[in-house]
Design a protein around this motif. Structure first.
Motif, PDB file in Angstrom:
ATOM      1  N   LYS A   1      48.759  47.310  49.073  1.00 12.76           N
ATOM      2  CA  LYS A   1      47.386  47.602  48.672  1.00 12.76           C
ATOM      3  C   LYS A   1      46.858  48.914  49.238  1.00 12.76           C
ATOM      4  O   LYS A   1      45.658  49.191  49.156  1.00 12.76           O
ATOM      5  CB  LYS A   1      46.474  46.445  49.086  1.00 12.76           C
ATOM      6  CG  LYS A   1      46.804  45.138  48.378  1.00 12.76           C
ATOM      7  CD  LYS A   1      45.846  44.028  48.756  1.00 12.76           C
ATOM      8  CE  LYS A   1      46.183  42.727  48.014  1.00 12.76           C
ATOM      9  NZ  LYS A   1      45.236  41.629  48.370  1.00 12.76           N
ATOM     10  N   LEU A   2      47.745  49.732  49.786  1.00 15.50           N
ATOM     11  CA  LEU A   2      47.299  50.971  50.426  1.00 15.50           C
ATOM     12  C   LEU A   2      46.515  51.863  49.479  1.00 15.50           C
ATOM     13  O   LEU A   2      45.519  52.475  49.870  1.00 15.50           O
ATOM     14  CB  LEU A   2      48.511  51.729  50.989  1.00 15.50           C
ATOM     15  CG  LEU A   2      48.202  53.027  51.728  1.00 15.50           C
ATOM     16  CD1 LEU A   2      47.306  52.774  52.939  1.00 15.50           C
ATOM     17  CD2 LEU A   2      49.484  53.722  52.164  1.00 15.50           C
ATOM     18  N   PHE A   3      46.968  51.950  48.219  1.00  9.50           N
ATOM     19  CA  PHE A   3      46.309  52.833  47.259  1.00  9.50           C
ATOM     20  C   PHE A   3      45.372  52.085  46.303  1.00  9.50           C
ATOM     21  O   PHE A   3      44.808  52.690  45.402  1.00  9.50           O
ATOM     22  CB  PHE A   3      47.348  53.599  46.449  1.00  9.50           C
ATOM     23  CG  PHE A   3      48.099  54.612  47.246  1.00  9.50           C
ATOM     24  CD1 PHE A   3      47.525  55.825  47.584  1.00  9.50           C
ATOM     25  CD2 PHE A   3      49.395  54.360  47.677  1.00  9.50           C
ATOM     26  CE1 PHE A   3      48.213  56.775  48.328  1.00  9.50           C
ATOM     27  CE2 PHE A   3      50.095  55.297  48.421  1.00  9.50           C
ATOM     28  CZ  PHE A   3      49.508  56.506  48.750  1.00  9.50           C
ATOM     29  N   THR A   4      45.220  50.803  46.495  1.00  6.64           N
ATOM     30  CA  THR A   4      44.354  50.036  45.589  1.00  6.64           C
ATOM     31  C   THR A   4      43.131  49.462  46.294  1.00  6.64           C
ATOM     32  O   THR A   4      42.241  48.928  45.642  1.00  6.64           O
ATOM     33  CB  THR A   4      45.137  48.893  44.923  1.00  6.64           C
ATOM     34  OG1 THR A   4      45.614  47.981  45.925  1.00  6.64           O
ATOM     35  CG2 THR A   4      46.323  49.445  44.142  1.00  6.64           C
ATOM     36  N   GLU A   5      43.097  49.575  47.614  1.00  6.35           N
ATOM     37  CA  GLU A   5      41.952  49.103  48.385  1.00  6.35           C
ATOM     38  C   GLU A   5      41.673  50.087  49.520  1.00  6.35           C
ATOM     39  O   GLU A   5      42.581  50.807  49.960  1.00  6.35           O
ATOM     40  CB  GLU A   5      42.212  47.715  48.994  1.00  6.35           C
ATOM     41  CG  GLU A   5      42.356  46.601  47.976  1.00  6.35           C
ATOM     42  CD  GLU A   5      42.554  45.247  48.633  1.00  6.35           C
ATOM     43  OE1 GLU A   5      42.594  45.192  49.900  1.00  6.35           O
ATOM     44  OE2 GLU A   5      42.665  44.245  47.906  1.00  6.35           O
TER      45      GLU A   5
ATOM     46  N   MET B   1      48.128  52.631  39.623  1.00  7.45           N
ATOM     47  CA  MET B   1      47.497  52.211  40.879  1.00  7.45           C
ATOM     48  C   MET B   1      45.992  52.437  40.849  1.00  7.45           C
ATOM     49  O   MET B   1      45.225  51.640  41.405  1.00  7.45           O
ATOM     50  CB  MET B   1      48.152  52.923  42.051  1.00  7.45           C
ATOM     51  CG  MET B   1      49.593  52.489  42.280  1.00  7.45           C
ATOM     52  SD  MET B   1      50.353  53.178  43.770  1.00  7.45           S
ATOM     53  CE  MET B   1      50.659  54.877  43.261  1.00  7.45           C
ATOM     54  N   ALA B   2      45.549  53.510  40.192  1.00  8.38           N
ATOM     55  CA  ALA B   2      44.115  53.744  40.054  1.00  8.38           C
ATOM     56  C   ALA B   2      43.460  52.617  39.250  1.00  8.38           C
ATOM     57  O   ALA B   2      42.353  52.172  39.576  1.00  8.38           O
ATOM     58  CB  ALA B   2      43.865  55.093  39.395  1.00  8.38           C
TER      59      ALA B   2
ATOM     60  N   HIS C   1      43.501  45.164  36.023  1.00  9.05           N
ATOM     61  CA  HIS C   1      44.888  44.757  36.228  1.00  9.05           C
ATOM     62  C   HIS C   1      45.685  44.758  34.928  1.00  9.05           C
ATOM     63  O   HIS C   1      46.848  45.174  34.900  1.00  9.05           O
ATOM     64  CB  HIS C   1      44.924  43.373  36.868  1.00  9.05           C
ATOM     65  CG  HIS C   1      46.303  42.882  37.184  1.00  9.05           C
ATOM     66  ND1 HIS C   1      47.053  42.126  36.295  1.00  9.05           N
ATOM     67  CD2 HIS C   1      47.088  43.057  38.274  1.00  9.05           C
ATOM     68  CE1 HIS C   1      48.220  41.851  36.831  1.00  9.05           C
ATOM     69  NE2 HIS C   1      48.272  42.400  38.030  1.00  9.05           N
ATOM     70  N   ALA C   2      45.080  44.296  33.857  1.00  7.97           N
ATOM     71  CA  ALA C   2      45.807  44.177  32.588  1.00  7.97           C
ATOM     72  C   ALA C   2      46.313  45.531  32.102  1.00  7.97           C
ATOM     73  O   ALA C   2      47.471  45.667  31.686  1.00  7.97           O
ATOM     74  CB  ALA C   2      44.917  43.522  31.539  1.00  7.97           C
ATOM     75  N   ARG C   3      45.445  46.537  32.141  1.00  6.20           N
ATOM     76  CA  ARG C   3      45.885  47.855  31.686  1.00  6.20           C
ATOM     77  C   ARG C   3      46.878  48.483  32.656  1.00  6.20           C
ATOM     78  O   ARG C   3      47.755  49.244  32.239  1.00  6.20           O
ATOM     79  CB  ARG C   3      44.685  48.766  31.443  1.00  6.20           C
ATOM     80  CG  ARG C   3      43.970  48.468  30.138  1.00  6.20           C
ATOM     81  CD  ARG C   3      43.231  49.659  29.569  1.00  6.20           C
ATOM     82  NE  ARG C   3      42.073  50.019  30.365  1.00  6.20           N
ATOM     83  CZ  ARG C   3      41.154  50.901  29.973  1.00  6.20           C
ATOM     84  NH1 ARG C   3      41.277  51.523  28.799  1.00  6.20           N
ATOM     85  NH2 ARG C   3      40.112  51.164  30.733  1.00  6.20           N
ATOM     86  N   ALA C   4      46.754  48.165  33.935  1.00  2.00           N
ATOM     87  CA  ALA C   4      47.727  48.673  34.908  1.00  2.00           C
ATOM     88  C   ALA C   4      49.123  48.159  34.573  1.00  2.00           C
ATOM     89  O   ALA C   4      50.099  48.926  34.553  1.00  2.00           O
ATOM     90  CB  ALA C   4      47.327  48.250  36.322  1.00  2.00           C
TER      91      ALA C   4
END
Length: 358
Positions: free
Chosen positions: A336-340, A269-270, A277-280
């Motif tokens: 998107k709570l933890f991504t924005e 999520m970080a 995005h790719a590494r996530a």
């Protein structure tokens, strides 16, 4: 199973249903969610598991989990470190980030369910919890990590804990705005805390050895929105090779050959928060080799000794698995709570999703 690659709009409900059921089966009659059957529940990990129930459509069970917190809240707004079988299991301290996390969970559930009655019911509990936490904020902005049994603060602050509180304050402010309550003091407290985390490293780890060897200290300021996207990218790049083991996951600490599934989910999520995005997707794809038939996941893997350790399959690890999956697929309105960072202002409301998951 390994190699589960997730993308927007592709949430494999059938694959994750056993994980939801695993958490549901661990939940006690009183609403508490212990680490595993026969273990204890702590307020933070209990909330992490409850958020997974919301994602899985088990809204009544999630609401029951938050009601357990309301029922066990102390007069000063806090909770003890752990509970078991209806009794206090650890009365040695009350941790500020544990207490604050209810705001994150309650806001998460509301984003998914849009149940205003739930929000109204939980508002007094959230308000008391946040007031307790902010009573521990220093003039420099940092927040003491815990209080002793007599209520006196343990005079030091943690980067990970304060970063978690920073996200919880965002959620608490959004709850207050939605409820039409004044949040000005909370907004100011959040700004002061953010300034301490970004600019006052001397306020953390003052009385003990630095926690910089822990991966959470590395990525939590990214995960919780403390840093800008550019700062986040630079921070993750700086220590990537110290913490990430290819094809395995994220180490808990840099100097131990031990990857943990929950930290790997949070790193996923970080990475999304940092725009990577790719590494996530890639990191998350490694984690399902640690999954069991019942949908649970091992805590971690010691890759030098080739052992799964400890012999535990926590509900909060399962919760992290579902939170990361939601973030990758944007399955629920809370994805998107933890991504924005989405801090509401007065007069601004939450957009209503045309498709609610249940």
């Amino acid at each position: 199973m390994s190699g589960v690659f997730l993308s927007k709009g592709l949430f494999p409900s059938d694959f994750f249903q056993p994980t939801v059921d695993f958490i549901l089966n661990c939940q006690q009659d009183d609403g508490s969610i212990p680490w595993f059957e026969g273990s204890y529940a702590d307020p933070w990990d209990h909330t992490e598991a409850a958020m997974a129930l919301s994602i899985g459509g088990e809204w009544d069970a999630a609401a029951k989990a938050y009601q357990w917190l309301a029922d066990n809240q102390l007069d000063d707004g806090s909770w003890w470190a752990a509970y078991k079988a209806g009794e206090i299991d650890n009365g040695e301290r009350r941790e500020s980030n544990f207490v604050a996390y209810i705001a994150t969970g309650v806001w998460h559930h509301y984003l998914i369910s849009h149940n205003k009655n739930f929000l109204k019911r939980m508002w007094p509990t959230v308000e008391r919890a946040i007031e307790f936490v902010l009573s521990l904020q220093s003039e420099h902005g940092d927040i003491q990590w815990a209080v002793k049994p007599n209520g006196s603060p343990k005079m030091d602050a943690l980067i990970t804990g304060c970063s978690s509180i920073y996200k919880s304050l965002e959620c608490a402010i959004n709850i207050a705005v939605t409820m039409g309550e004044d949040s000005a003091e909370w907004v100011a407290a959040r700004e002061s805390l953010g300034d301490a985390l970004r600019n006052k490293p001397e306020r953390f780890d003052r009385t003990w050895e630095s926690k910089a060897r822990y991966s959470m200290d590395w990525f939590y300021p990214v995960l919780t929105g403390v840093l800008s996207k550019t700062q986040s990218q630079a921070r993750l790049k700086e220590r990537w090779d110290e913490f990430v083991e290819p094809e395995l996951g994220c180490r808990c600490v840099s100097d131990e050959p031990w990857v943990t599934i929950a930290e790997s989910c949070e790193l996923t999520m970080a990475l999304l928060a940092a725009g990577d995005h790719a590494r996530a997707v890639n990191v998350y794809s490694w984690l399902h080799q640690w999954r069991l038939e019942d949908g649970s996941y091992w805590t971690g893997y010691q890759f030098v000794q080739d052992v799964l350790w400890p012999d535990e399959k926590p509900t909060w690890t399962a919760g992290a698995i579902l939170l990361a999956a939601d973030a990758l697929t944007e399955y629920t309105p809370a994805a998107k709570l933890f991504t924005e960072v989405n801090l509401l202002s007065e007069g601004k409301s939450v957009p209503t999703s045309s498709t609610l998951i249940k």
